[in-house]
Write a protein that holds these residues in place. Structure first.
Motif, short mmCIF file in Angstrom:
data_model
loop_
_atom_site.label_atom_id
_atom_site.label_comp_id
_atom_site.label_asym_id
_atom_site.label_seq_id
_atom_site.Cartn_x
_atom_site.Cartn_y
_atom_site.Cartn_z
N GLY A 95 -1.90 -6.25 -0.78
CA GLY A 95 -1.79 -5.74 0.58
C GLY A 95 -3.17 -5.59 1.13
O GLY A 95 -3.17 -5.31 2.48
N VAL A 96 -4.08 -5.80 0.47
CA VAL A 96 -5.58 -5.48 1.06
C VAL A 96 -6.17 -6.53 1.49
O VAL A 96 -6.15 -7.89 1.11
CB VAL A 96 -6.54 -5.11 -0.21
CG1 VAL A 96 -7.99 -5.05 0.22
CG2 VAL A 96 -6.11 -3.73 -0.59
N LEU B 257 -9.37 1.29 7.69
CA LEU B 257 -10.50 1.11 6.73
C LEU B 257 -9.96 2.32 5.58
O LEU B 257 -10.07 3.37 5.63
CB LEU B 257 -11.64 1.25 6.97
CG LEU B 257 -13.03 1.17 6.22
CD1 LEU B 257 -13.04 -0.10 5.58
CD2 LEU B 257 -14.31 1.73 6.64
N VAL B 258 -9.75 1.82 4.31
CA VAL B 258 -9.71 2.69 3.27
C VAL B 258 -10.89 2.88 2.30
O VAL B 258 -11.55 1.95 1.85
CB VAL B 258 -8.54 2.48 2.14
CG1 VAL B 258 -8.45 3.19 0.85
CG2 VAL B 258 -7.08 2.36 2.97
N VAL C 25 -4.22 3.38 -0.59
CA VAL C 25 -3.79 1.92 0.27
C VAL C 25 -2.37 2.20 0.85
O VAL C 25 -2.03 1.59 1.69
CB VAL C 25 -4.10 0.75 -0.58
CG1 VAL C 25 -3.47 -0.64 -0.21
CG2 VAL C 25 -5.44 0.41 -0.71
N THR C 26 -1.58 2.67 -0.14
CA THR C 26 -0.01 2.96 0.23
C THR C 26 -0.08 3.56 1.63
O THR C 26 0.68 3.15 2.41
CB THR C 26 0.63 3.78 -0.98
OG1 THR C 26 0.64 2.88 -1.99
CG2 THR C 26 2.03 3.89 -0.56
N ALA D 96 1.22 4.53 -5.92
CA ALA D 96 0.01 3.54 -5.94
C ALA D 96 0.48 2.25 -5.67
O ALA D 96 1.46 1.71 -6.02
CB ALA D 96 -0.39 3.59 -7.70
N ALA D 97 -0.33 1.54 -4.84
CA ALA D 97 -0.06 0.26 -4.32
C ALA D 97 -0.11 -0.76 -5.52
O ALA D 97 -1.00 -0.41 -6.52
CB ALA D 97 -1.03 -0.20 -3.34
N GLU D 98 0.52 -1.72 -5.82
CA GLU D 98 0.47 -2.76 -7.00
C GLU D 98 -0.80 -3.57 -6.70
O GLU D 98 -1.33 -3.57 -5.93
CB GLU D 98 1.71 -3.67 -6.66
CG GLU D 98 3.17 -2.92 -6.57
CD GLU D 98 3.74 -2.78 -7.90
OE1 GLU D 98 3.84 -3.55 -8.72
OE2 GLU D 98 4.63 -1.71 -7.82
#
Ligand SMILES: Cc1cc2nc3c(=O)[nH]c(=O)nc-3n(C[C@H](O)[C@H](O)[C@H](O)COP(=O)(O)OP(=O)(O)OC[C@H]3O[C@@H](n4cnc5c(N)ncnc54)[C@H](O)[C@@H]3O)c2cc1C
Ligand SMILES: Nc1ncnc2c1ncn2[C@@H]1O[C@H](COP(=O)(O)O)[C@@H](O)[C@H]1O
Lengths: 313, 248
Positions: A53-54, A4-5, A22-23, A154-156
């Motif tokens: 990715g979420v 969990l983020v 998230v990364t 940062a995640a895309e």
């Protein structure tokens, strides 16, 4: 394993500390959910749903959550904790305010401000103002971790995860009274590509505004400050960069009239390029600066403004 | 009103920290140790509350080696009334510290725990929040102003974006930020007086708390060093370097 983020947000905007956390989470598991805590924060949840990715986004809302009251934030997370093996929270002042509560209630040792995920139970974090890096392995089944955003890419965006509503939480014996936020159209300090910081040398708030802010605006930069400048009232507390202030890692950091105490370096030494303007050629800041101008800022900053204009800035 | 102030003995903030060559930790042999600066601010605030007639007793507590007694003495010289030292050879993790402090709170029954926001050795920024959670007391961290009135306290906090004010019911846990006050230097007469103040010696076993570490330190290393760059003559040189580097 599911992670969990908890999102970094101000009820209206999702901040990129979330993408970076998230990364870190994706290094632990591919089952990553994002929890948005706030009030009137549907737009934040929708933005989080786009992070690649979420798996899903959970939205918990209440007055207390809208004001970042730690008791409520921790309770909202604890209500969901049973479903997750790790809880990752951006190491902002808000995140650091409630993460340890979650850990205490779960009887686990929190791991503060990680800068690297070594493996599913092993993490690296700075200690002693970043003068040492400690790698720790946890024996706790559930992990509660704060993540230093500047240490992760940062995640895309490009996903479209579902958004679910979960229950909010209240503040208990704590009441929100008021807040006084610094208003600025400049980029956010923690995420800016360029940061211009001023130190004690400015001598007054007027001088700080006259010297630092126009240069920042010319560069489209965020404004930072040393503790000495904040303590003396030249700049608001929110501008403090350092061990106990904000940690930044922009492409370009310009330190003006800042000596370079280790507590300041702790907050900016991972910047890509560091520039120092200081009249003392022995100032410690020059030991880490890529480019230095040994000069009085009173002449050097106007010259820099002119040189930038001449260069088409 | 009784105020409890937990203080930690840490490496002095002016000391250049060195990592041990065997990567087991930081070299603490023969280095200057002091009270954690944020704890000093908490002690100062507690003493000011006493001087204002708001607090009646200020109790200082530290968990650490025998030498942490000196840290407590420093706090007593600043104006604390008495001390509690819980002796341990390990540097306990925040969870263990919070549990021990919760046990001290049960014994002492203070109305306010005033402590530092962060210890500058481990940089955890965790114990205050954890103690508040374990006690079920309200928390107000990163305080830059505290105003106690009756059974509540109004606390101004340094947060991302500016300042926030909370009102908390007492008893509560409040953690100090840099702008709360400027700690005093203890005067010589007060240092002498502090020598006679009581410090109760305790052990971890007295509180029946499990302090076994949950985290195993695999290694401690020095971060990658940045090397000094070059000094330039003019602002125009600087702009041209920055353009070449692609950051403008
Ligand atoms: C617990 C603790 C936490 C701390 N946390 C932080 C933190 O998070 N962030 C932080 O920044 N500090 C922090 N500090 C404070 C830190 O130790 C330093 O005191 C502080 O960074 C100094 O700020 P400064 O460089 O602006 O001032 P100074 O050290 O006074 O430096 C001023 C510099 O300006 C130069 N100068 C003066 N006039 C001119 C001029 N006309 N032109 C050009 N240069 C000029 C001088 O040569 C000098 O180098 C912390 C300290 C403690 C004890
Ligand atoms: N060993 C200790 N003994 C007493 N107080 C401590 C100890 N460790 C931490 N604290 C308190 O907790 C605060 C925050 O520390 P930390 O969460 O470790 O950064 C410190 O400023 C102290 O007030």
């Amino acid at each position: 394993m599911a992670v969990l983020v908890v999102a970094d947000n101000d009820n209206a905007h999702l901040r990129d500390g979330t993408h970076k956390t998230v990364t870190a989470a994706l290094k632990l598991s591919s089952d990553v959910d994002v929890l948005v805590l706030g009030k009137g924060a549907k737009a934040v949840a929708d933005a989080a749903a786009k992070i690649t990715g979420v798996r899903k986004v959970l939205l918990a809302e209440s007055d207390a959550l809208g004001h970042g009251v730690a008791e409520a934030e921790a309770d909202a997370v604890l209500a969901l904790a049973g479903n997750y093996d790790a809880i990752l929270i951006p190491a902002t002042s808000g995140g650091k305010n409630f993460a340890p509560r979650v850990a205490a209630k779960l009887d686990v040792a929190p791991i503060s401000e990680i800068v690297e995920v070594v493996s599913a139970d092993t993490f690296t974090r700075p200690i002693y103002a970043g003068n040492a890096l400690e790698t720790v392995q946890t024996s706790d089944a559930k992990k509660v971790i704060t993540v230093r955003p500047t240490a992760f890419a940062a995640a895309e965006e490009g996903g479209s995860a579902p958004v679910e509503t979960v229950s909010g939480a209240d503040a208990g014996k704590t009441r929100f009274v008021s807040e006084e936020m610094v208003k600025s159209d400049r980029p956010e300090l923690a995420a800016a590509k360029i940061v211009v910081s001023g130190g004690r040398a400015m001598g007054s708030a007027e001088e700080f505004q006259k010297v630092i802010e126009p240069l920042a605006d010319k560069l489209g930069a965020a404004v930072g400050a040393s503790r000495a400048a904040v303590d003396a009232g030249y700049a608001p507390n929110d501008y403090q960069v350092g061990q106990t202030g904000k940690v930044v890692a922009p492409a370009l950091y310009i330190a003006i009239g800042i000596s370079g105490a280790i507590q300041h370096l702790a907050g900016m030494k991972d910047s890509k390029i560091i520039v120092a303007i200081n009249k003392d050629s022995d100032a410690p800041i020059f030991q880490i600066a890529d480019y230095g101008l040994v000069a009085d800022y009173k002449s050097a900053v106007p010259e820099l403004m002119d040189a930038l204009t001449a260069a088409g800035k | 009103m009784k105020v409890l102030v937990p203080v930690k003995r840490v490496i002095d903030y002016n000391v250049k920290v060195r990592v041990k060559p065997d990567q087991t930790g930081v070299d603490l042999a023969n280095v200057k140790m002091s009270m954690n600066p944020f704890c000093e601010i908490a002690v100062e605030e507690a003493v000011r509350l006493k001087e204002k007639g708001v607090a009646t007793e200020v109790v200082i507590v530290s968990i650490g080696p025998q030498q942490a007694q000196e840290t407590i003495r420093t706090a007593l010289a600043m104006g604390g009334d008495r001390g509690v030292l819980i002796v341990t050879d390990i540097d306990p993790e925040p969870l263990a510290v919070a549990k021990l402090l919760a046990a001290v709170v049960a014994e002492e029954q203070p109305n306010l725990v005033l402590m530092g926001k962060q210890a500058i050795d481990g940089d955890n920024n965790a114990v205050g929040q954890m103690l508040s959670a374990l006690l079920g007391w309200p928390q107000a961290t990163y305080a830059s102003a505290i105003e106690v009135s009756g059974s509540t306290a109004k606390v101004t906090r340094e947060v991302d974006g500016g300042l926030q004010t909370l009102d908390v019911d007492l008893p509560a846990v409040v953690t100090a930020d840099l702008r709360l006050n400027e700690p005093r230097y203890a005067s010589l007469p007060n240092i002498m007086k502090a020598k006679k103040k009581e410090i109760a010696q305790k052990t971890v076993a007295d509180y029946g708390v499990d302090v076994a570490p949950r985290l195993k330190v695999l290694k401690v290393v020095e971060p990658a060093k940045r090397s000094a760059g070059i000094k330039l003559e003019t602002a125009a040189d600087l702009v041209s370097k920055l353009k070449t580097a692609g950051v403008l």
